[in-house]
Design an enzyme around this catalytic site. Sequence first.
Site, PDB file in Angstrom:
ATOM      1  N   GLU A  47      -8.039  15.888  -5.784  1.00 32.11           N
ATOM      2  CA  GLU A  47      -7.687  16.904  -6.949  1.00 32.11           C
ATOM      3  C   GLU A  47      -8.965  17.743  -7.413  1.00 32.11           C
ATOM      4  OE1 GLU A  47      -5.771  16.436 -11.400  1.00 32.11           O
ATOM      5  OE2 GLU A  47      -6.903  14.554 -10.293  1.00 32.11           O
ATOM      6  N   ASN A 103      -3.522  23.357 -12.040  1.00 29.27           N
ATOM      7  CA  ASN A 103      -4.063  22.464 -11.070  1.00 29.27           C
ATOM      8  C   ASN A 103      -3.305  22.427 -10.081  1.00 29.27           C
ATOM      9  OD1 ASN A 103      -5.242  20.075 -10.097  1.00 29.27           O
ATOM     10  ND2 ASN A 103      -4.999  19.024 -12.158  1.00 29.27           N
ATOM     11  N   LYS A 120       0.526  21.068 -10.095  1.00 26.49           N
ATOM     12  CA  LYS A 120       0.775  19.966 -10.662  1.00 26.49           C
ATOM     13  C   LYS A 120       1.770  20.025 -11.591  1.00 26.49           C
ATOM     14  CE  LYS A 120      -2.017  16.210 -12.781  1.00 26.49           C
ATOM     15  NZ  LYS A 120      -3.356  15.612 -13.357  1.00 26.49           N
ATOM     16  N   GLU A 139      -6.152  17.418 -20.288  1.00 24.80           N
ATOM     17  CA  GLU A 139      -5.498  18.447 -19.465  1.00 24.80           C
ATOM     18  C   GLU A 139      -4.380  19.250 -20.187  1.00 24.80           C
ATOM     19  OE1 GLU A 139      -4.270  17.141 -15.331  1.00 24.80           O
ATOM     20  OE2 GLU A 139      -5.914  15.611 -15.255  1.00 24.80           O
ATOM     21  N   CYS A 165      -2.685  13.877  -8.773  1.00 25.98           N
ATOM     22  CA  CYS A 165      -2.812  12.632  -9.492  1.00 25.98           C
ATOM     23  C   CYS A 165      -1.611  11.887 -10.389  1.00 25.98           C
ATOM     24  CB  CYS A 165      -4.046  13.160 -10.599  1.00 25.98           C
ATOM     25  SG  CYS A 165      -5.008  11.869 -11.181  1.00 25.98           S
ATOM     26  N   ASN A 190      -8.343  12.824  -9.309  1.00 27.15           N
ATOM     27  CA  ASN A 190      -9.354  12.291  -9.893  1.00 27.15           C
ATOM     28  C   ASN A 190      -9.352  11.476 -11.042  1.00 27.15           C
ATOM     29  OD1 ASN A 190     -11.302  15.742 -10.219  1.00 27.15           O
ATOM     30  ND2 ASN A 190     -10.665  14.456  -8.585  1.00 27.15           N
TER      31      ASN A 190
END
Length: 293
Positions: A47, A103, A120, A139, A165, A190
Site C-alpha cells: 500500500e 488510496n 480502497k 485516513e 489494507c 501499511n
Amino acid sequence: MTSPSPIRAAALQLGPASATIATTAARILDLIDAAARDKVTLAVLPELALTPYFAAAVRQDLTPFTSVPENKQAVEAIAERAAGHGMAIVIPFAEQTNEGLFNAMVFYDDKGACQGTFRKIHIPGKVAPDPDKPLNILEKRYFTPGDLPFAAFDMGAVKAGGLICYDRRFPESYRSLSLNGADLICVGYNTPVMPGGTLKGARRASELAICGGAYSTATHAIAAGKAGVEGGTRFIGGSFICGPDGAILTRAKSQGDEVVAADLDMAAQARLRERWDFATNRRPDAYAPALTA
C-alpha cells in the site's frame, strides 16, 4: 481442457520509504530486477508504495506524497521496468484526481499495459486526531472512499483483483472478488503495530484475515506490506503468499526491502475449486441484510 500453468509470483516488501518518491521508486526498480533474476512473472507492492504512510499526522501540504507528475513518472518507470522482464505488476500509490484523493493500486500486465485501477473501499480511522492517543489513523481526513468495483483484471496468466489494507478485514471483499472472476488476490498494506499491541499479534491478525479470505474463495493470495520503523512507528511487514487452502507458502525473512517469492500451482487451485464447487452452490440471494417489518 488445458490445465492452468504454474506462476512464479512475489510480494515486493518495502522497508521505510525514502525521502522522495523518486528515490523510493529507484529501490523498487532494484527489487523488480532481483525478482526477475528469481524468474518472477507477477509481483505486488505494498500500500502507498511510493511514499511514507502520511495519514498518521495532520498535514497542511500533501504535495510530497500526492504530486501527480512525480507519481505518474514513478508508476510508469516501475511498469516499464517490470514489462522489460515480462513481469506483471500491481503498484499502489496515492492517486490525486479531480474527484478526490484515492488510496489506489494500478494493475499492469506483463506487456506493460495498464489493465485497470482499484481504489480502497473501506477507509479506517478518524478525521480529527485524538490528542490522548500516541498514534492516530487519519485516513478519513485525506482519502475518498473507493468508487470502483472489486474487479478482476487480465494480467496475462491470470485475472487478479486487489485489496488495500483495511479491505482485507472484510469477508465481503473476498466474496466480491470471487464473484467477479478473480484467480488471484493481491493485497497491499501499511499496518502499524498499534499502542498496546505486539508485532506478533498484529501479524497474526493480518494473516488470519488474508488466509481466511483465500480459503473461503479457494484463491491464492499475495500479501505485500511495509516493514521496519518509519516516522517512529513500527510497521508489521511480514509479507507472505498463501495458497487456495489458506496455507502460507512463504514469508518475508527481513524487516526491509525483500523479494518474497513462491510458485503458485494454479492447476491445484482449479482442482480445489472444482471439489469445493463454490460457483454452483453459492447463494448470493441470501447474503443481503434481512428486511425488517
